[in-house]
Design a protein around this motif. Sequence first.
Motif, mmCIF file in Angstrom:
data_model
loop_
_atom_site.group_PDB
_atom_site.id
_atom_site.type_symbol
_atom_site.label_atom_id
_atom_site.label_comp_id
_atom_site.label_asym_id
_atom_site.label_seq_id
_atom_site.Cartn_x
_atom_site.Cartn_y
_atom_site.Cartn_z
ATOM 1 N N ASP A 69 -8.345 -2.166 0.211
ATOM 2 C CA ASP A 69 -6.884 -2.184 0.110
ATOM 3 C C ASP A 69 -6.443 -3.384 -0.716
ATOM 4 O O ASP A 69 -6.290 -4.491 -0.202
ATOM 5 C CB ASP A 69 -6.273 -2.228 1.513
ATOM 6 C CG ASP A 69 -4.775 -2.054 1.498
ATOM 7 O OD1 ASP A 69 -4.199 -1.809 0.422
ATOM 8 O OD2 ASP A 69 -4.162 -2.158 2.584
ATOM 9 N N ASN A 70 -6.281 -3.151 -2.020
ATOM 10 C CA ASN A 70 -5.792 -4.204 -2.906
ATOM 11 C C ASN A 70 -4.785 -3.589 -3.868
ATOM 12 O O ASN A 70 -4.629 -2.367 -3.921
ATOM 13 C CB ASN A 70 -6.943 -4.899 -3.641
ATOM 14 C CG ASN A 70 -7.748 -3.954 -4.493
ATOM 15 O OD1 ASN A 70 -7.212 -3.208 -5.315
ATOM 16 N ND2 ASN A 70 -9.064 -3.965 -4.305
ATOM 17 N N ASN A 71 -4.089 -4.424 -4.618
ATOM 18 C CA ASN A 71 -3.018 -3.943 -5.496
ATOM 19 C C ASN A 71 -3.509 -2.957 -6.548
ATOM 20 O O ASN A 71 -2.831 -1.975 -6.853
ATOM 21 C CB ASN A 71 -2.330 -5.123 -6.193
ATOM 22 C CG ASN A 71 -1.541 -5.974 -5.229
ATOM 23 O OD1 ASN A 71 -1.182 -5.527 -4.146
ATOM 24 N ND2 ASN A 71 -1.280 -7.203 -5.606
ATOM 25 N N ILE A 72 -4.666 -3.209 -7.121
ATOM 26 C CA ILE A 72 -5.187 -2.341 -8.180
ATOM 27 C C ILE A 72 -5.514 -0.965 -7.619
ATOM 28 O O ILE A 72 -5.077 0.061 -8.152
ATOM 29 C CB ILE A 72 -6.435 -2.969 -8.838
ATOM 30 C CG1 ILE A 72 -6.118 -4.349 -9.424
ATOM 31 C CG2 ILE A 72 -7.042 -2.030 -9.868
ATOM 32 C CD1 ILE A 72 -5.018 -4.361 -10.453
ATOM 33 N N ASN A 73 -6.289 -0.912 -6.543
ATOM 34 C CA ASN A 73 -6.667 0.374 -5.952
ATOM 35 C C ASN A 73 -5.450 1.128 -5.436
ATOM 36 O O ASN A 73 -5.381 2.353 -5.523
ATOM 37 C CB ASN A 73 -7.690 0.168 -4.838
ATOM 38 C CG ASN A 73 -9.016 -0.339 -5.365
ATOM 39 O OD1 ASN A 73 -9.276 -0.304 -6.559
ATOM 40 N ND2 ASN A 73 -9.851 -0.820 -4.470
ATOM 41 N N SER A 74 -4.484 0.396 -4.917
ATOM 42 C CA SER A 74 -3.252 1.027 -4.437
ATOM 43 C C SER A 74 -2.504 1.685 -5.592
ATOM 44 O O SER A 74 -2.069 2.842 -5.491
ATOM 45 C CB SER A 74 -2.381 -0.032 -3.758
ATOM 46 O OG SER A 74 -1.184 0.527 -3.303
ATOM 47 N N GLN A 75 -2.361 0.971 -6.710
ATOM 48 C CA GLN A 75 -1.671 1.525 -7.885
ATOM 49 C C GLN A 75 -2.373 2.783 -8.389
ATOM 50 O O GLN A 75 -1.732 3.785 -8.700
ATOM 51 C CB GLN A 75 -1.628 0.498 -9.017
ATOM 52 C CG GLN A 75 -0.580 -0.559 -8.872
ATOM 53 C CD GLN A 75 0.808 -0.033 -9.157
ATOM 54 O OE1 GLN A 75 1.429 0.589 -8.308
ATOM 55 N NE2 GLN A 75 1.311 -0.294 -10.333
ATOM 56 N N SER A 77 -4.407 4.826 -6.784
ATOM 57 C CA SER A 77 -4.302 5.936 -5.828
ATOM 58 C C SER A 77 -2.909 6.548 -5.827
ATOM 59 O O SER A 77 -2.765 7.773 -5.743
ATOM 60 C CB SER A 77 -4.680 5.465 -4.424
ATOM 61 O OG SER A 77 -6.053 5.132 -4.396
ATOM 62 N N MET A 78 -1.866 5.719 -5.933
ATOM 63 C CA MET A 78 -0.511 6.275 -5.987
ATOM 64 C C MET A 78 -0.281 7.060 -7.276
ATOM 65 O O MET A 78 0.359 8.109 -7.270
ATOM 66 C CB MET A 78 0.527 5.158 -5.838
ATOM 67 C CG MET A 78 0.609 4.661 -4.410
ATOM 68 S SD MET A 78 1.938 3.492 -4.161
ATOM 69 C CE MET A 78 1.305 2.075 -5.026
ATOM 70 N N SER A 82 0.562 11.312 -7.369
ATOM 71 C CA SER A 82 1.639 12.017 -8.064
ATOM 72 C C SER A 82 1.072 13.105 -8.971
ATOM 73 O O SER A 82 1.608 14.222 -9.034
ATOM 74 C CB SER A 82 2.501 11.037 -8.865
ATOM 75 O OG SER A 82 1.770 10.459 -9.924
ATOM 76 N N ARG A 83 -0.023 12.828 -9.655
ATOM 77 C CA ARG A 83 -0.646 13.818 -10.536
ATOM 78 C C ARG A 83 -1.237 14.977 -9.743
ATOM 79 O O ARG A 83 -1.157 16.136 -10.162
ATOM 80 C CB ARG A 83 -1.731 13.160 -11.398
ATOM 81 C CG ARG A 83 -1.226 12.029 -12.291
ATOM 82 C CD ARG A 83 -0.102 12.538 -13.199
ATOM 83 N NE ARG A 83 0.479 11.486 -13.983
ATOM 84 C CZ ARG A 83 0.431 11.435 -15.301
ATOM 85 N NH1 ARG A 83 -0.176 12.366 -15.985
ATOM 86 N NH2 ARG A 83 1.012 10.442 -15.931
ATOM 87 N N VAL A 84 -1.824 14.664 -8.601
ATOM 88 C CA VAL A 84 -2.417 15.705 -7.754
ATOM 89 C C VAL A 84 -1.332 16.618 -7.188
ATOM 90 O O VAL A 84 -1.487 17.848 -7.163
ATOM 91 C CB VAL A 84 -3.255 15.070 -6.617
ATOM 92 C CG1 VAL A 84 -3.582 16.079 -5.527
ATOM 93 C CG2 VAL A 84 -4.530 14.462 -7.182
ATOM 94 N N PRO A 126 11.038 -3.546 2.244
ATOM 95 C CA PRO A 126 9.642 -3.895 2.571
ATOM 96 C C PRO A 126 8.682 -2.693 2.595
ATOM 97 O O PRO A 126 7.474 -2.880 2.549
ATOM 98 C CB PRO A 126 9.734 -4.533 3.956
ATOM 99 C CG PRO A 126 11.147 -4.985 4.082
ATOM 100 C CD PRO A 126 11.958 -4.001 3.295
ATOM 101 N N THR A 127 9.227 -1.484 2.665
ATOM 102 C CA THR A 127 8.340 -0.318 2.692
ATOM 103 C C THR A 127 7.779 0.008 1.311
ATOM 104 O O THR A 127 6.787 0.742 1.208
ATOM 105 C CB THR A 127 9.067 0.936 3.235
ATOM 106 O OG1 THR A 127 10.126 1.303 2.339
ATOM 107 C CG2 THR A 127 9.620 0.689 4.622
ATOM 108 N N LEU A 128 8.387 -0.508 0.262
ATOM 109 C CA LEU A 128 7.918 -0.236 -1.094
ATOM 110 C C LEU A 128 6.769 -1.170 -1.463
ATOM 111 O O LEU A 128 6.702 -2.304 -0.988
ATOM 112 C CB LEU A 128 9.055 -0.407 -2.100
ATOM 113 C CG LEU A 128 10.216 0.574 -1.966
ATOM 114 C CD1 LEU A 128 11.351 0.182 -2.903
ATOM 115 C CD2 LEU A 128 9.747 1.991 -2.259
#
Length: 162
Positions: A69-75, A77-78, A82-84, A126-128
């Motif tokens: 769980d880090n910023n790069i992997n989060s970006q 995956s998000m 959206s593409r999926v 904070p949820t974003l």
Amino acid sequence: MTFLFRNGSLREKLRAILQATHTHSRSLACFVFTYEGLCALQSHVQGKTYQFHSFLAAALGGMLGFGADNNINSQISMYLLSRVLFALCRLGMEKGYIPEPRRDLFPVFTAVVWGLVLWLFEYHRPTLQPSLQSSMTYLYDDSNVWHDISDFLIYNKSRPSE
């Protein structure tokens, strides 16, 4: 994005960029190696390739390569989510599970997405994800304060004295 939204010296920003590049490339290499290896192994063991081989190999590869769980992997995956979702909608229409729309629904889709993201930003910030919060803070909060022409020409950021 690092130069625009991250605080710190040029050296710190360059270090952050190199760290992000390293994290991304390491995660991607781990994923590709795991995915390709498991697909080949499953195909070899079962004598042929099945569709679920791809899913299983990618699920395990995703967990190993992008599970931290880090910023790069989060970006990443998000972005993929959206593409999926778009692809699954298209597949649903192709298979006849979802009726083909009679008109272009993209304006409705984008209206809902933008409505939700700004509502979340204004009332449930904070949820974003932090990088989205930073971008939106710059666009919608910092832009409400003007000091001089440099705010318009260079970079507008609320100053600490405010």
